[in-house]
Design an enzyme around this catalytic site. Sequence first.
Site: not given
Ligand code: NDP
Length: 296
Positions: A47, A52, A77, A240, A242-244, A248, A252
């Site tokens: 996604d 982005y 999107k 969906i 996200k992590s980099v 993780r 996930n």
């Molecule tokens: P998430 O709930 O996916 O959380 C992401 C955060 O959690 C990041 O800070 C990441 O850090 C951290 N993280 C990921 N996995 C773990 C884990 N296993 N343990 C602890 N921390 C973790 O939130 P998002 O807001 O990123 O939402 C996911 C996706 O949804 C986005 O990437 C995007 O594709 C979509 N989205 C869509 C929106 C819309 O308006 N339609 C708005 C927001 C998001 P790190 O990367 O450092 O691991």
Amino acid sequence: MTTDTLTLTLNNGIAIPALGYGVFQTPPAETVDAVGEALRVGYRHIDTAAAYGNEREVGQAIRESGTPRDELFIETKVWISDYGYDETLHAFDKSAGKLGVDRLDLFILHQALPSAFDRTLDAYRALETLYAEGRVRAIGVSNFMPEHVTRLLDTATVVPAVNQLEIHPYFPQRELVTFDAGHGILNQAWSPIGGITFYREGGGGSTLEDPTIRTIAEAHGKSPAQVMLRWHIQQGRSAIPKSVKPERIAENFDIFDFELSSHDLARIDALDQGVRRGPEPTAITLEAFGREIPEA
Ligand code: NDP
């Protein structure tokens, strides 16, 4: 758990891997490696969004992975600045061009634009054209509240396949989810592990630190993030995360070897705080949120 739980069917019969991989806030310079790692681990649904700024890098990662195109589900999107019929047709060219694909699996409107809803409707009409021409396999919306869906359905010829929404244990938007389901619209959870509860300032705490979620996680020998993702999948949503970080990204995806009980699910349902963390969907305007989306 059978592999059946991995795939959902959209209202037009198209299959979508329930668990996808999101790239909001993934810097372009990190996107090729991050998406490459996600594909290596097994994600087949990515996604992204024009807004982005990393569609090009997502496309590069996909090509470099060697994953056959027909095994992938690519979702992106349209940003509000590109709403309008001709503008949204062109937005497809921009996104597909950056991603390096002829066809998208799912193309959605990123937000409703309540102050210019006619432009939102024109944008959706463009999605219907793209769908009719086979350039997208499914179309949908994001952050649409019931009033937006209702107004859209007044003129739409294609019911949105998906509504992507802020959904996590602290804000499950249960009424909206039920409304969408009643119209055959799949809910897709953004911030599925509650990212927006901990990467942004604000009260209410972090879902990752939640004592109930942690207790359930410990009982299953899993992490809080894995428990929240299971909660979505078992309740029939797409999610969906996200992590980099490679560990993780793998964590996930590793959610198909355990099952939450109905008691676990009910305890997570009870965590609803009723407070939105993301932007108020009814307050999205071009003036506040507009930005130019570059050409491919
Ligand atoms: P998430 O709930 O996916 O959380 C992401 C955060 O959690 C990041 O800070 C990441 O850090 C951290 N993280 C990921 N996995 C773990 C884990 N296993 N343990 C602890 N921390 C973790 O939130 P998002 O807001 O990123 O939402 C996911 C996706 O949804 C986005 O990437 C995007 O594709 C979509 N989205 C869509 C929106 C819309 O308006 N339609 C708005 C927001 C998001 P790190 O990367 O450092 O691991």
